[in-house]
Design an enzyme around this catalytic site. Structure first.
Site, short mmCIF file in Angstrom:
data_model
loop_
_atom_site.label_atom_id
_atom_site.label_comp_id
_atom_site.label_asym_id
_atom_site.label_seq_id
_atom_site.Cartn_x
_atom_site.Cartn_y
_atom_site.Cartn_z
N GLY A 39 -5.46 -10.75 -11.95
CA GLY A 39 -5.03 -10.45 -13.31
C GLY A 39 -5.52 -11.46 -14.34
O GLY A 39 -6.67 -11.92 -14.29
N ASP A 41 -4.68 -14.53 -14.69
CA ASP A 41 -4.93 -15.82 -14.05
C ASP A 41 -6.37 -15.89 -13.52
O ASP A 41 -7.10 -16.87 -13.77
CB ASP A 41 -3.91 -15.97 -12.90
CG ASP A 41 -3.62 -17.41 -12.54
OD1 ASP A 41 -4.17 -18.31 -13.20
OD2 ASP A 41 -2.85 -17.62 -11.59
N1 AR6 Z 1 -6.49 -10.22 -20.65
C1 AR6 Z 1 -5.29 -9.78 -21.10
N2 AR6 Z 1 -4.38 -9.17 -20.30
C2 AR6 Z 1 -4.72 -8.96 -19.01
C3 AR6 Z 1 -5.95 -9.39 -18.46
C4 AR6 Z 1 -6.87 -10.04 -19.34
N3 AR6 Z 1 -8.05 -10.49 -18.92
N4 AR6 Z 1 -5.97 -9.05 -17.14
C5 AR6 Z 1 -4.79 -8.43 -16.87
N5 AR6 Z 1 -4.04 -8.36 -17.99
P1 AR6 Z 1 -0.77 -10.19 -14.32
P2 AR6 Z 1 1.95 -11.25 -13.91
C6 AR6 Z 1 -2.68 -7.81 -18.18
O1 AR6 Z 1 -0.72 -9.47 -13.03
O2 AR6 Z 1 2.52 -9.88 -13.83
C7 AR6 Z 1 -1.52 -13.42 -10.76
O3 AR6 Z 1 -2.09 -13.22 -9.50
C8 AR6 Z 1 -2.13 -6.90 -17.13
O4 AR6 Z 1 -2.55 -5.57 -17.37
O5 AR6 Z 1 -2.01 -10.93 -14.69
O6 AR6 Z 1 2.66 -12.28 -14.72
C9 AR6 Z 1 -0.87 -14.80 -10.90
O7 AR6 Z 1 -1.56 -15.77 -10.14
C10 AR6 Z 1 -0.63 -7.07 -17.33
O8 AR6 Z 1 -0.17 -6.24 -18.39
O9 AR6 Z 1 0.43 -11.29 -14.42
C11 AR6 Z 1 0.52 -14.56 -10.37
O10 AR6 Z 1 0.58 -14.69 -8.97
C12 AR6 Z 1 -0.48 -8.51 -17.78
O11 AR6 Z 1 -1.78 -8.92 -18.17
C13 AR6 Z 1 0.82 -13.16 -10.79
O12 AR6 Z 1 -0.45 -12.50 -10.91
C14 AR6 Z 1 0.07 -9.46 -16.74
O13 AR6 Z 1 -0.42 -9.12 -15.46
C15 AR6 Z 1 1.50 -13.09 -12.14
O14 AR6 Z 1 1.85 -11.76 -12.40
#
Ligand code: AR6
Length: 188
Positions: A39, A41
């Site tokens: 994601g 991260d």
């Molecule tokens: N820019 C903006 N938003 C994004 C991007 C991007 N490049 N990529 C994804 N999103 P997530 P969490 C959105 O899973 O739920 C990781 O593995 C996505 O569609 O990134 O807090 C970490 O290491 C969603 O709406 O974060 C942790 O282990 C939002 O960003 C875990 O995931 C958050 O999705 C954290 O999970």
């Protein structure tokens, strides 16, 4: 969509990739181990380069894990920012296990960290709404309420908070909430 608050501070919603949008500080949706992942991260570490993880290695050696609701700061490597704030959102269970307070704490902590570093523009992803399973509409309400309240009531140097929403569903959830604040105008 942009909403200008009574004191002139701005809350902006955009769709896109958070690594492409310039800000004083970019907020990452990290995990407690500060170990990187998918994601947001994954995108931040890929675009920012290995220096960010090297700094997190040092932080981890000092503090161990970062609890949910809190954040740690690193520099931003190749990202168009000065800092990355690695915020740890809650894993969503049913909303009855402190998730709202922890999610709100992420946003408040990052705004305080911005103030400590004299950062004027901060960008947030929709923390916890991906892998961590937080329902979008609930997360949008908490995120926007927390940020608007901070900008309206604290003596803050943050002039603009940008929410970078990855897709139309996230944008619509945030726009629905921000629209309720009144004189919001404009398009993504
Ligand atoms: N820019 C903006 N938003 C994004 C991007 C991007 N490049 N990529 C994804 N999103 P997530 P969490 C959105 O899973 O739920 C990781 O593995 C996505 O569609 O990134 O807090 C970490 O290491 C969603 O709406 O974060 C942790 O282990 C939002 O960003 C875990 O995931 C958050 O999705 C954290 O999970």
């Amino acid at each position: 969509m942009e909403k200008r608050l009574k004191n002139g501070k701005r809350v902006r919603l955009v769709t896109g990739d958070i690594t492409r949008i310039a800000a004083g500080a970019i907020v990452n949706a990290a995990n407690s181990a500060l170990a990187g992942g998918g994601g947001v991260d994954g995108a931040i570490h890929r675009a920012g380069g290995p220096g960010i993880m090297a700094e997190l290695d040092e932080i981890r050696a000092k503090i161990g894990r970062c609890p949910a609701g809190r954040a740690v700061a690193t520099s931003a490597g190749r990202l168009p920012a000065k800092y990355v704030f690695h915020a740890v959102g809650p894993v969503y269970r049913d909303g009855q296990h402190g998730e709202p307070e922890l999610l709100s704490g992420c946003y408040r902590t990052c705004l305080q960290m911005a103030d400590e570093r004299e950062v004027h523009t901060i960008s947030f992803p929709a923390i916890s709404t991906g892998v961590y399973g937080y329902p979008l509409s609930e997360a949008a309400g908490i995120a926007l309420r927390t940020v608007v309240e901070y900008l309206e009531t604290r003596p803050t140097g943050v002039d603009e908070a940008i929410f970078v929403l990855f897709d139309a569903a996230a944008y619509d959830a945030y726009a629905g909430v921000l629209g309720e604040y009144g004189s919001a105008a404009g398009t993504p």
